[in-house]
Motif scaffolding. Structure first.
Motif, PDB file in Angstrom:
ATOM      1  N   ILE A  58      42.119  58.104  34.523  1.00  0.00           N
ATOM      2  CA  ILE A  58      41.619  59.478  34.382  1.00  0.00           C
ATOM      3  C   ILE A  58      40.835  59.620  33.083  1.00  0.00           C
ATOM      4  CG2 ILE A  58      42.316  61.891  34.072  1.00  0.00           C
ATOM      5  CD1 ILE A  58      44.759  61.228  35.867  1.00  0.00           C
ATOM      6  N   ASP A  59      41.397  59.071  32.008  1.00  0.00           N
ATOM      7  CA  ASP A  59      40.745  59.204  30.707  1.00  0.00           C
ATOM      8  C   ASP A  59      39.411  58.464  30.677  1.00  0.00           C
ATOM      9  OD1 ASP A  59      40.983  60.044  27.820  1.00  0.00           O
ATOM     10  OD2 ASP A  59      40.741  57.889  27.577  1.00  0.00           O
ATOM     11  N   ALA A  60      39.370  57.267  31.274  1.00  0.00           N
ATOM     12  CA  ALA A  60      38.117  56.509  31.290  1.00  0.00           C
ATOM     13  C   ALA A  60      37.025  57.284  32.025  1.00  0.00           C
ATOM     14  CB  ALA A  60      38.336  55.149  31.947  1.00  0.00           C
ATOM     15  N   VAL A 178      35.070  53.937  24.087  1.00  0.00           N
ATOM     16  CA  VAL A 178      36.377  54.561  24.298  1.00  0.00           C
ATOM     17  C   VAL A 178      36.770  54.522  25.773  1.00  0.00           C
ATOM     18  CG1 VAL A 178      35.553  56.945  24.544  1.00  0.00           C
ATOM     19  CG2 VAL A 178      37.818  56.528  23.648  1.00  0.00           C
ATOM     20  N   ALA A 179      35.812  54.599  26.687  1.00  0.00           N
ATOM     21  CA  ALA A 179      36.128  54.511  28.116  1.00  0.00           C
ATOM     22  C   ALA A 179      36.682  53.139  28.472  1.00  0.00           C
ATOM     23  CB  ALA A 179      34.876  54.818  28.945  1.00  0.00           C
ATOM     24  N   ALA A 180      36.018  52.086  27.987  1.00  0.00           N
ATOM     25  CA  ALA A 180      36.470  50.725  28.294  1.00  0.00           C
ATOM     26  C   ALA A 180      37.808  50.412  27.623  1.00  0.00           C
ATOM     27  CB  ALA A 180      35.406  49.723  27.850  1.00  0.00           C
ATOM     28  N   SER A 181      37.944  50.782  26.353  1.00  0.00           N
ATOM     29  CA  SER A 181      39.183  50.470  25.637  1.00  0.00           C
ATOM     30  C   SER A 181      40.363  51.272  26.176  1.00  0.00           C
ATOM     31  CB  SER A 181      39.009  50.738  24.142  1.00  0.00           C
ATOM     32  OG  SER A 181      38.824  52.116  23.883  1.00  0.00           O
ATOM     33  N   MET A 241      40.276  54.765  19.347  1.00  0.00           N
ATOM     34  CA  MET A 241      40.714  56.020  19.956  1.00  0.00           C
ATOM     35  C   MET A 241      41.182  55.813  21.397  1.00  0.00           C
ATOM     36  SD  MET A 241      38.869  59.751  20.032  1.00  0.00           S
ATOM     37  CE  MET A 241      39.509  60.223  18.432  1.00  0.00           C
ATOM     38  N   GLY A 242      40.672  54.758  22.055  1.00  0.00           N
ATOM     39  CA  GLY A 242      41.121  54.464  23.413  1.00  0.00           C
ATOM     40  C   GLY A 242      42.612  54.204  23.507  1.00  0.00           C
ATOM     41  N   ALA A 243      43.221  53.633  22.441  1.00  0.00           N
ATOM     42  CA  ALA A 243      44.666  53.415  22.434  1.00  0.00           C
ATOM     43  C   ALA A 243      45.417  54.742  22.455  1.00  0.00           C
ATOM     44  CB  ALA A 243      45.062  52.603  21.201  1.00  0.00           C
ATOM     45  N   PHE A 244      44.859  55.735  21.782  1.00  0.00           N
ATOM     46  CA  PHE A 244      45.438  57.089  21.801  1.00  0.00           C
ATOM     47  C   PHE A 244      45.212  57.777  23.138  1.00  0.00           C
ATOM     48  CE2 PHE A 244      43.715  61.452  21.477  1.00  0.00           C
ATOM     49  CZ  PHE A 244      44.898  62.156  21.320  1.00  0.00           C
ATOM     50  N   SER A 245      43.958  57.814  23.586  1.00  0.00           N
ATOM     51  CA  SER A 245      43.626  58.637  24.753  1.00  0.00           C
ATOM     52  C   SER A 245      44.212  58.091  26.045  1.00  0.00           C
ATOM     53  CB  SER A 245      42.100  58.779  24.877  1.00  0.00           C
ATOM     54  OG  SER A 245      41.486  57.524  25.048  1.00  0.00           O
ATOM     55  N   SER A 246      44.513  56.797  26.109  1.00  0.00           N
ATOM     56  CA  SER A 246      45.071  56.222  27.331  1.00  0.00           C
ATOM     57  C   SER A 246      46.573  56.451  27.451  1.00  0.00           C
ATOM     58  CB  SER A 246      44.792  54.719  27.376  1.00  0.00           C
ATOM     59  OG  SER A 246      45.370  54.074  26.251  1.00  0.00           O
ATOM     60  N   ASN A 247      47.236  56.742  26.343  1.00  0.00           N
ATOM     61  CA  ASN A 247      48.702  56.782  26.353  1.00  0.00           C
ATOM     62  C   ASN A 247      49.323  58.116  25.945  1.00  0.00           C
ATOM     63  OD1 ASN A 247      50.056  53.947  26.837  1.00  0.00           O
ATOM     64  ND2 ASN A 247      48.171  53.545  25.690  1.00  0.00           N
ATOM     65  N   HIS A 248      48.521  59.048  25.409  1.00  0.00           N
ATOM     66  CA  HIS A 248      49.177  60.254  24.877  1.00  0.00           C
ATOM     67  C   HIS A 248      49.745  61.130  25.987  1.00  0.00           C
ATOM     68  CE1 HIS A 248      46.056  63.415  25.552  1.00  0.00           C
ATOM     69  NE2 HIS A 248      45.222  62.401  25.492  1.00  0.00           N
ATOM     70  N   TRP A 249      49.070  61.202  27.155  1.00  0.00           N
ATOM     71  CA  TRP A 249      49.654  61.984  28.243  1.00  0.00           C
ATOM     72  C   TRP A 249      50.845  61.257  28.858  1.00  0.00           C
ATOM     73  CZ3 TRP A 249      48.822  66.621  27.511  1.00  0.00           C
ATOM     74  CH2 TRP A 249      47.560  67.161  27.279  1.00  0.00           C
ATOM     75  N   ALA A 250      50.816  59.919  28.873  1.00  0.00           N
ATOM     76  CA  ALA A 250      51.974  59.156  29.358  1.00  0.00           C
ATOM     77  C   ALA A 250      53.185  59.399  28.460  1.00  0.00           C
ATOM     78  CB  ALA A 250      51.635  57.672  29.422  1.00  0.00           C
ATOM     79  N   LEU A 251      52.944  59.527  27.152  1.00  0.00           N
ATOM     80  CA  LEU A 251      54.037  59.856  26.235  1.00  0.00           C
ATOM     81  C   LEU A 251      54.574  61.252  26.524  1.00  0.00           C
ATOM     82  CD1 LEU A 251      55.807  59.263  23.770  1.00  0.00           C
ATOM     83  CD2 LEU A 251      53.934  60.053  22.316  1.00  0.00           C
TER      84      LEU A 251
END
Length: 316
Positions: A58-60, A178-181, A241-251
């Motif tokens: 979704i974030d990508a 950020v999309a790829a990461s 920032m991709g490390a943040f945006s891919s996991n913050h909603w999962a957290l």
């Protein structure tokens, strides 16, 4: 969410400021349901070890949109004028309805049916310390993201003196990064969880490291005057920032649980998106007073560190 696409298309046909303002309100109202709905669906239908992948997809997509917008926007204005650019983007955005209508009926409806319809009231959710940690963390990440969305092309044009042809490509690179990461870090976090690491701690490390890494690379990107090095550092900031945006909603989904994930996400998203009001104003104000982008980016770095404090210390 369909109303957001229609509002975008109609913006190109608006002839008065008040009408554009109203259409932007409609767009925001339509978008407001998106992440609470995503969060509820993912929390109830995906196991913990796949939620990083689901959220990162979704974030990508949400990051690839601005990348395409920057890459094609300049050319589309030349081809169509700014008005018909909005119409074209709004019409193209409606294409998501086709796969949505095919995929949603095939979701794991039995698992959704098992989830209780009860959800804790907001007064019970808002007393949770972890909620305010996620609010502060999201605000920190969103502040820099809105700075990129509103000021990055202008910064590259006025401060780095890129022409329009090069500007479209250079300005889109951080968004592609950020999309790829985001996809990479979402898959990586899930891999750690499948190996037996505690899910909440894994997500916490990824989101905090992502915000911290963005801060580390962002300020040097502005200070370095060599174009190649500056662009590389800017892309690295967005990759972090991709490390943040891919996991913050999962957290958030991990902390809230299936029953509270929708309400928790909605409240967090509302509070965190005040950064979208503050970041453009503060950045524009500092640019007007100092005639330099450095203070604006320095403030963004400070807010990123505030976000790290929220995710690491406030959640605990």
């Amino acid at each position: 969410m369909c109303s957001s696409d229609l509002a975008t298309g109609l913006t190109g046909l608006a002839s008065a400021f008040w009408l554009i303002f109203c259409l932007r309100l409609v767009l925001g109202a339509g978008e407001s349901v998106a992440y609470p709905a995503y969060s509820k669906i993912i929390a109830t239908t995906f196991p913990e070890q796949l939620r990083g992948t689901a959220n990162s997809l979704i974030d990508a997509g949400s990051k690839a949109g601005p990348a395409l917008g920057v890459l094609l926007g300049v050319k589309m204005i030349g081809w169509l004028s700014w008005r018909y650019m909005f119409v074209a983007i709004g019409a193209a955005s409606l294409l998501w309805l086709i796969p949505w209508c095919f995929i949603v009926p095939r979701l794991a409806v039995k698992r959704l049916a098992k989830v209780s319809g009860w959800a804790p009231p907001y007064r019970e959710i808002t007393v949770q310390r972890a909620l305010w940690g996620t609010v502060l963390g999201l605000f920190g990440g969103n502040y820099t993201w809105y700075l990129f969305l509103t000021w990055l092309p202008y910064y590259l044009e006025k401060d780095r003196h890129y022409t329009h042809d090069r500007l479209a490509v250079i300005a889109s690179l951080p968004f592609w990064g950020v999309a790829a990461s985001s996809m990479l870090f979402g898959l990586l976090a899930d891999a750690f969880i499948r190996r037996g690491y505690e899910a909440g701690r894994v997500r916490q490390i990824f989101v905090s490291s992502g915000l911290l890494g963005c801060c580390v690379f962002l300020l040097p990107a502005v200070l370095v005057r060599q174009p190649g090095a500056s662009n590389a550092l800017l892309v690295l900031a967005c990759v972090s920032m991709g490390a943040f945006s891919s996991n913050h909603w999962a957290l958030t989904q991990h902390l809230a649980g299936a029953e509270a994930s929708g309400k928790w996400t909605g409240f967090q998203n509302c509070m965190g998106n005040f950064a979208g009001v503050i970041a453009p104003y503060v950045s524009g104000f500092t640019l007007q007073r100092t005639h330099s982008f450095l203070p604006a980016f320095a403030i963004a770095c400070a807010v990123l560190l505030l976000g790290v404090c929220g995710y690491w210390f406030e959640i605990g």
